[in-house]
Design a protein around this motif. Structure first.
Motif, short mmCIF file in Angstrom:
data_model
loop_
_atom_site.label_atom_id
_atom_site.label_comp_id
_atom_site.label_asym_id
_atom_site.label_seq_id
_atom_site.Cartn_x
_atom_site.Cartn_y
_atom_site.Cartn_z
N UNK A 222 13.69 -1.38 -0.76
CA UNK A 222 12.54 -0.87 -1.51
C UNK A 222 11.53 -1.96 -1.84
N UNK A 223 11.93 -3.21 -1.78
CA UNK A 223 11.09 -4.30 -2.29
C UNK A 223 9.71 -4.37 -1.61
N UNK A 224 9.68 -4.36 -0.29
CA UNK A 224 8.40 -4.51 0.41
C UNK A 224 7.47 -3.33 0.17
N UNK A 225 7.88 -2.07 0.42
CA UNK A 225 6.93 -0.96 0.21
C UNK A 225 6.48 -0.82 -1.24
N UNK A 226 7.39 -1.00 -2.19
CA UNK A 226 7.02 -0.86 -3.60
C UNK A 226 6.06 -1.97 -4.01
N UNK A 227 6.35 -3.20 -3.61
CA UNK A 227 5.47 -4.32 -3.95
C UNK A 227 4.10 -4.14 -3.30
N UNK A 228 4.08 -3.66 -2.08
CA UNK A 228 2.82 -3.45 -1.35
C UNK A 228 1.96 -2.40 -2.05
N UNK A 229 2.52 -1.22 -2.24
CA UNK A 229 1.75 -0.12 -2.84
C UNK A 229 1.37 -0.43 -4.28
N UNK A 283 3.55 -8.17 -1.80
CA UNK A 283 2.41 -8.51 -2.65
C UNK A 283 1.29 -9.11 -1.80
N UNK A 284 1.65 -9.97 -0.86
CA UNK A 284 0.65 -10.56 0.02
C UNK A 284 -0.06 -9.52 0.86
N UNK A 285 0.69 -8.56 1.39
CA UNK A 285 0.08 -7.46 2.15
C UNK A 285 -0.90 -6.68 1.30
N UNK A 286 -0.53 -6.41 0.05
CA UNK A 286 -1.41 -5.68 -0.86
C UNK A 286 -2.68 -6.45 -1.18
N UNK A 287 -2.54 -7.75 -1.42
CA UNK A 287 -3.72 -8.58 -1.71
C UNK A 287 -4.69 -8.60 -0.55
N UNK A 288 -4.19 -8.81 0.66
CA UNK A 288 -5.07 -8.85 1.83
C UNK A 288 -5.69 -7.49 2.12
N UNK A 289 -4.93 -6.42 1.89
CA UNK A 289 -5.47 -5.09 2.14
C UNK A 289 -6.67 -4.81 1.24
N UNK A 301 -7.71 -2.00 5.78
CA UNK A 301 -7.21 -3.37 5.77
C UNK A 301 -5.73 -3.50 6.04
N UNK A 302 -5.04 -2.37 6.23
CA UNK A 302 -3.58 -2.40 6.36
C UNK A 302 -3.14 -3.14 7.63
N UNK A 303 -3.75 -2.81 8.75
CA UNK A 303 -3.36 -3.39 10.04
C UNK A 303 -3.41 -4.91 10.00
N UNK A 304 -4.55 -5.45 9.62
CA UNK A 304 -4.73 -6.90 9.67
C UNK A 304 -3.97 -7.61 8.55
N UNK A 305 -3.83 -6.97 7.41
CA UNK A 305 -3.10 -7.61 6.31
C UNK A 305 -1.63 -7.81 6.67
N UNK A 306 -1.02 -6.81 7.32
CA UNK A 306 0.38 -6.94 7.71
C UNK A 306 0.54 -8.00 8.79
#
Length: 338
Positions: A222-229, A283-289, A301-306
């Motif tokens: 759960x860590x990655x999707x929850x932190x991202x969203x 968190x990094x994915x979310x920031x870049x998005x 921004x999802x594609x390039x952030x990931x």
């Protein structure tokens, strides 16, 4: 007698734990998790969504099989990873994408991004996202042409006759035109998927169902999707362009955030191994998005952030690696400094 000359030492990273899961079983779970979004795409965009997905899957499987055969390598098409890549690439493309174009994306994803780096588990970028990025760079017009909400796609790709392409909700969010967005879609429409966009990412509900299935099956953490969203939610509610909390809801339900968070950012080969690393990664994915959506020329921004965070995975793993049992933290710091 033991033939010591022919003994092989295989060095792999820990932990060395045997389990019943196989690559095939994991990929099968991912395919099952994507089925709700696929069913919704077929209902909403028409049979073209199924045709586009089928062609993309067949293209990925054929390209992988041919490459492995030509390079005299063991076949890997039965692990279903090529099927997953084909489905994900179709999901991040408009339903109007021509069939020949999706095959070009398949070739780039499988041959250039995956196989040339050694095959499954050795690629440093997510193949489906890299394929989408390549298509966007080469065919920007086709990749940013969206059907109006509720319009069926033409068979074989392209816009139906007498239909004009429509802006996606992200285009309104980028300009802060929340009132204009409300005229074409409510927050509920965004959550259910009654909006224009790439065929597999419009319904946050269907993607959430699939994501929860993967967490329940322990395929992903759960860590990655929850932190991202959560990162996208916090940033958009603290710095909204209009509407506060309502702007935040539109932002997290719009675009490919749920698809990226549950199905792309959690890719084993391109995401961190440690739980702490997965939180940092999300968190990094979310920031870049949010940064790309706010300040970039591209609405999504999802594609390039990931993909940016894919390149940081090795570094994140290095600095979040847990201390081995019996090793003092000071020893770890000393070893890292060398």
């Amino acid at each position: 007698m033991t033939d010591y000359k022919n003994l092989k030492l295989i060095a792999t990273s820990n932990p060395h734990i045997r389990g019943s899961e196989t690559t095939r079983s994991i990929m099968l779970d991912v395919i099952i998790a994507m089925c709700p979004a696929l069913i919704w795409a077929i209902i909403y965009f028409g049979v073209e969504a199924l045709l586009l997905t089928a062609v993309s899957v067949i293209g990925c499987v054929v390209f992988e099989g041919l490459y492995r055969k030509l390079m005299h390598k063991p076949q890997s098409i039965d692990d279903l990873s090529a099927v997953v890549t084909g489905m994900l690439l179709a999901f991040v493309c408009p339903a109007t994408t021509p069939l020949w174009m999706i095959l070009i994306g398949d070739f780039f994803a499988i041959i250039v991004v995956k196989q040339l780096f050694g095959g499954i588990g050795k690629n440093f970028l997510n193949p489906a996202l890299a394929g989408r990025a390549a298509l966007l760079a080469s065919y920007a017009g086709a990749m940013t042409t969206w059907l109006p909400a509720g319009t069926k796609a033409a068979i074989g790709g392209g816009m139906p006759v007498d239909v004009v392409s429509a802006a996606t909700p992200l285009a309104y969010l980028k300009t802060g035109d929340l009132e204009g967005l409300k005229q074409i879609a409510s927050v509920g429409d965004m959550f259910l998927g009654k909006v224009g966009g790439s065929m597999g990412e419009v319904s946050a509900l269907m993607l959430l169902i699939g994501g929860l299935y993967l967490i329940w099956r322990k395929v992903i953490n759960w860590q990655t999707p929850v932190a991202y969203i959560a990162t996208v939610a916090v940033l958009t509610v603290l710095f909204p362009k209009a509407g506060g909390a309502e702007y935040m809801l539109y932002s997290i339900f719009g675009g490919g955030l749920f698809l990226g968070a549950f199905f792309m950012a959690t890719d084993y080969a391109t995401s961190p191994v440690t739980k702490k690393g997965q939180l940092i990664y999300g968190i990094g994915c979310g920031l870049f998005t949010v940064f790309i959506r706010y300040f970039g020329s591209y609405n999504e921004g999802v594609c390039y952030s990931i993909m940016v965070m894919n390149c940081c995975t090795a570094l994140i793993d290095k600095y979040t690696k847990p201390v081995r049992f019996g090793v003092a933290k000071s020893d770890k710091k000393e070893a890292a400094a060398k």
